[in-house]
Design a protein around this motif. Structure first.
Motif, PDB file in Angstrom:
ATOM      1  N   GLU A 164       0.714  -1.196  -0.003  1.00  0.00           N
ATOM      2  CA  GLU A 164       0.012  -0.155  -0.059  1.00  0.00           C
ATOM      3  C   GLU A 164       0.788   1.262   0.011  1.00  0.00           C
ATOM      4  OE1 GLU A 164      -2.548   0.079   3.213  1.00  0.00           O
ATOM      5  OE2 GLU A 164      -3.934  -1.699   2.335  1.00  0.00           O
ATOM      6  N   THR A 165       0.254   2.366  -0.719  1.00  0.00           N
ATOM      7  CA  THR A 165       1.216   3.536  -0.825  1.00  0.00           C
ATOM      8  C   THR A 165       0.315   4.756  -0.169  1.00  0.00           C
ATOM      9  OG1 THR A 165       2.589   4.960  -2.029  1.00  0.00           O
ATOM     10  CG2 THR A 165       0.766   3.693  -3.282  1.00  0.00           C
ATOM     11  N   ARG A 166       0.767   5.947   0.148  1.00  0.00           N
ATOM     12  CA  ARG A 166      -0.019   6.895   0.432  1.00  0.00           C
ATOM     13  C   ARG A 166      -0.254   7.698  -0.977  1.00  0.00           C
ATOM     14  NH1 ARG A 166       2.311  10.549   4.956  1.00  0.00           N
ATOM     15  NH2 ARG A 166       4.113  10.384   3.485  1.00  0.00           N
ATOM     16  N   VAL A 167      -1.348   8.370  -1.027  1.00  0.00           N
ATOM     17  CA  VAL A 167      -1.736   9.416  -2.167  1.00  0.00           C
ATOM     18  C   VAL A 167      -1.913  10.877  -1.529  1.00  0.00           C
ATOM     19  CG1 VAL A 167      -3.256  10.095  -3.986  1.00  0.00           C
ATOM     20  CG2 VAL A 167      -2.837   7.503  -3.264  1.00  0.00           C
ATOM     21  N   LEU A 168      -1.085  11.624  -1.900  1.00  0.00           N
ATOM     22  CA  LEU A 168      -1.039  13.180  -1.500  1.00  0.00           C
ATOM     23  C   LEU A 168      -1.465  14.110  -2.485  1.00  0.00           C
ATOM     24  CD1 LEU A 168       2.626  12.971   0.049  1.00  0.00           C
ATOM     25  CD2 LEU A 168       0.444  12.595   1.266  1.00  0.00           C
ATOM     26  N   THR A 169      -2.185  14.986  -1.784  1.00  0.00           N
ATOM     27  CA  THR A 169      -2.610  16.143  -2.704  1.00  0.00           C
ATOM     28  C   THR A 169      -1.486  17.325  -2.795  1.00  0.00           C
ATOM     29  OG1 THR A 169      -4.802  15.768  -2.019  1.00  0.00           O
ATOM     30  CG2 THR A 169      -4.328  17.991  -3.057  1.00  0.00           C
ATOM     31  N   ALA A 170      -1.173  17.599  -3.757  1.00  0.00           N
ATOM     32  CA  ALA A 170       0.118  18.626  -4.170  1.00  0.00           C
ATOM     33  C   ALA A 170      -0.159  19.583  -4.914  1.00  0.00           C
ATOM     34  CB  ALA A 170       1.117  17.609  -4.731  1.00  0.00           C
ATOM     35  N   ALA A 171       0.351  20.756  -4.696  1.00  0.00           N
ATOM     36  CA  ALA A 171       0.487  21.895  -5.523  1.00  0.00           C
ATOM     37  C   ALA A 171       1.841  22.647  -5.471  1.00  0.00           C
ATOM     38  CB  ALA A 171      -0.772  22.930  -5.129  1.00  0.00           C
ATOM     39  N   SER A 172       2.058  23.503  -6.492  1.00  0.00           N
ATOM     40  CA  SER A 172       3.341  24.181  -6.169  1.00  0.00           C
ATOM     41  C   SER A 172       3.258  25.339  -5.555  1.00  0.00           C
ATOM     42  CB  SER A 172       3.840  24.664  -7.843  1.00  0.00           C
ATOM     43  OG  SER A 172       3.052  25.682  -8.108  1.00  0.00           O
ATOM     44  N   PRO A 173       4.292  25.908  -4.881  1.00  0.00           N
ATOM     45  CA  PRO A 173       4.084  26.949  -4.287  1.00  0.00           C
ATOM     46  C   PRO A 173       3.791  28.136  -5.143  1.00  0.00           C
ATOM     47  CG  PRO A 173       6.351  26.081  -3.509  1.00  0.00           C
ATOM     48  CD  PRO A 173       5.554  25.162  -4.991  1.00  0.00           C
ATOM     49  N   ASP A 174       3.945  28.389  -6.085  1.00  0.00           N
ATOM     50  CA  ASP A 174       3.595  29.283  -7.188  1.00  0.00           C
ATOM     51  C   ASP A 174       1.986  29.427  -7.102  1.00  0.00           C
ATOM     52  OD1 ASP A 174       6.091  30.250  -7.430  1.00  0.00           O
ATOM     53  OD2 ASP A 174       6.155  29.371  -9.350  1.00  0.00           O
ATOM     54  N   TYR A 175       1.471  27.953  -7.286  1.00  0.00           N
ATOM     55  CA  TYR A 175      -0.242  27.893  -7.490  1.00  0.00           C
ATOM     56  C   TYR A 175      -1.001  28.494  -6.198  1.00  0.00           C
ATOM     57  CZ  TYR A 175      -4.770  26.100  -7.728  1.00  0.00           C
ATOM     58  OH  TYR A 175      -5.858  25.860  -7.710  1.00  0.00           O
ATOM     59  N   LEU A 176      -0.092  28.069  -4.973  1.00  0.00           N
ATOM     60  CA  LEU A 176      -0.714  28.289  -3.679  1.00  0.00           C
ATOM     61  C   LEU A 176      -0.694  29.997  -3.635  1.00  0.00           C
ATOM     62  CD1 LEU A 176       0.565  25.445  -1.317  1.00  0.00           C
ATOM     63  CD2 LEU A 176      -1.880  25.773  -2.654  1.00  0.00           C
ATOM     64  N   ASP A 177       0.361  30.577  -3.935  1.00  0.00           N
ATOM     65  CA  ASP A 177       0.585  32.026  -3.861  1.00  0.00           C
ATOM     66  C   ASP A 177      -0.681  32.613  -4.755  1.00  0.00           C
ATOM     67  OD1 ASP A 177       2.802  31.753  -2.325  1.00  0.00           O
ATOM     68  OD2 ASP A 177       4.325  31.883  -3.769  1.00  0.00           O
ATOM     69  N   ALA A 178      -0.756  32.178  -5.894  1.00  0.00           N
ATOM     70  CA  ALA A 178      -1.594  32.486  -6.914  1.00  0.00           C
ATOM     71  C   ALA A 178      -3.115  32.415  -6.622  1.00  0.00           C
ATOM     72  CB  ALA A 178      -1.126  32.169  -8.192  1.00  0.00           C
ATOM     73  N   HIS A 179      -3.676  31.352  -5.834  1.00  0.00           N
ATOM     74  CA  HIS A 179      -4.978  31.106  -5.669  1.00  0.00           C
ATOM     75  C   HIS A 179      -5.143  30.470  -4.402  1.00  0.00           C
ATOM     76  CE1 HIS A 179      -5.244  30.548  -9.972  1.00  0.00           C
ATOM     77  NE2 HIS A 179      -4.187  29.727  -9.953  1.00  0.00           N
ATOM     78  N   GLY A 180      -4.067  30.868  -3.420  1.00  0.00           N
ATOM     79  CA  GLY A 180      -4.690  30.330  -1.914  1.00  0.00           C
ATOM     80  C   GLY A 180      -4.596  28.903  -1.543  1.00  0.00           C
ATOM     81  N   ARG A 181      -4.594  28.411  -0.337  1.00  0.00           N
ATOM     82  CA  ARG A 181      -4.202  27.362   0.220  1.00  0.00           C
ATOM     83  C   ARG A 181      -5.730  26.782   0.620  1.00  0.00           C
ATOM     84  NH1 ARG A 181      -0.029  24.139   2.249  1.00  0.00           N
ATOM     85  NH2 ARG A 181       1.382  26.067   1.993  1.00  0.00           N
TER      86      ARG A 181
END
Length: 247
Positions: A164-181
Motif C-alpha cells: 500500500e502507498t499513500r496518495v498526497l494532494t500537491a500543488a506548487s508554491p506558485d499555485y498556492l501563492d496565486a490561488h490560496g491554500r
C-alpha cells in the motif's frame, strides 16, 4: 526405441543384491520379500539367457557372465542417477521469459531499482517490461502478469496486493501563492485540479481524504479541466502555477 520396464526392474534388484551381499538384506532395502527378490533375479536371468548368480544356502557370488554384466551396468546406472539429479536441480531453477505488463510510474519508482536485484537472483530469466496504462487482455497480448496501481479490473484475474502507498494532494508554491491554500476538501471545487485517469475502470479516480488517525474520510468527485493518464505528466502539471493535483 522401446524399453522393457521389467528388464530395468530386474537390473535394479540385481544391483541391490550385489551391493547388499545377500538377498535377505537386499529385500529389506527394496521393500520386497526374499522370495520376491529371488524370482526377480530368475526372470532377469531368463530374459538375458545367462546365469548371473551362483547361490547356495550359505553363499552367493556373481558368475563370470554376471560380473561382466554388473560392471557394464554400473556406469549406465550412474548416468541415470546423474540425469535424475540434473533434472531435479533444473526444476528448482527459475528460467525462461517473463513478460510483464507494467504501469509506467510503477516501473519508474519501484521496478527501476529492483529489476537488477531480481535478475541477479534469477540469472536464467529474460525479463520483458512493457509499459502499458491499462491491464488489457493479458492472454491475448502475451503477458505473464501485470503490475499496476489500484483495484484489479473485473474478470478472471488472480490478483495479489503487493503493498500500500499513500496518495498526497500537491500543488506548487506558485499555485498556492496565486490561488490560496484550501483549508478543507470541500474547497477544492473552487480550484483548478488535475485528475488521474483509472484506465482499468475507464473513469477518473475519486479524491479521498482521511483524517489521521483514521476516524473519518471524505470523498470528492471533482470535474477538473484536465484528466491525465501518465503520472509523469501529472507531476509536471502540478509543478506549474496553474493546477493542483492528486499524484
Amino acid at each position: 526405441m522401446a524399453y522393457d520396464g521389467r528388464l530395468l526392474a530386474g537390473v535394479t534388484v540385481l544391483m541391490a543384491v550385489v551391493e547388499a551381499g545377500s538377498m535377505t538384506r537386499a529385500a529389506e532395502g527394496l521393500g520386497l520379500t526374499p522370495s520376491g527378490v529371488g524370482r526377480a533375479i530368475q526372470r532377469l536371468e531368463s530374459r538375458i539367457g545367462v546365469r548371473l548368480l551362483d547361490r547356495t544356502t550359505r553363499t552367493m557370488h556373481l558368475t563370470d557372465e554376471g560380473r561382466r554384466f554388473y560392471e557394464r551396468l554400473g556406469p549406465l546406472l550412474d548416468g541415470i542417477e546423474e540425469a535424475a539429479q540434473e533434472a531435479s536441480g533444473s526444476a528448482a531453477i527459475v528460467r525462461g521469459r517473463l513478460r510483464v505488463n507494467v504501469d509506467p510510474f510503477f516501473s519508474q519508482v519501484v521496478l527501476a531499482e529492483n529489476a537488477a536485484h531480481f535478475l541477479e537472483r534469477h540469472p536464467h530469466v529474460r525479463l520483458e517490461l512493457i509499459m502499458r496504462d491499462s491491464v488489457g487482455d493479458l492472454v491475448a497480448d502475451g503477458f505473464d502478469l501485470a503490475l499496476h496501481f489500484g483495484d484489479p479490473p473485473n474478470g478472471s484475474f488472480v490478483a495479489r496486493k503487493l503493498f500500500e502507498t499513500r496518495v498526497l494532494t500537491a500543488a506548487s508554491p506558485d499555485y498556492l501563492d496565486a490561488h490560496g491554500r484550501p483549508a478543507h476538501p470541500g474547497e477544492l471545487a473552487d480550484h483548478a485540479t488535475i485528475d488521474f485517469w483509472d484506465a482499468a475502470h475507464a473513469r477518473a479516480y475519486d479524491w479521498v481524504f482521511q483524517l489521521m488517525p483514521a476516524t473519518a474520510s471524505a470523498r470528492r468527485s471533482l470535474r477538473p479541466p484536465i484528466v491525465i493518464v501518465r503520472t509523469s505528466s501529472l507531476r509536471a502539471g502540478a509543478l506549474t502555477t496553474f493546477f493542483a493535483a492528486l499524484p
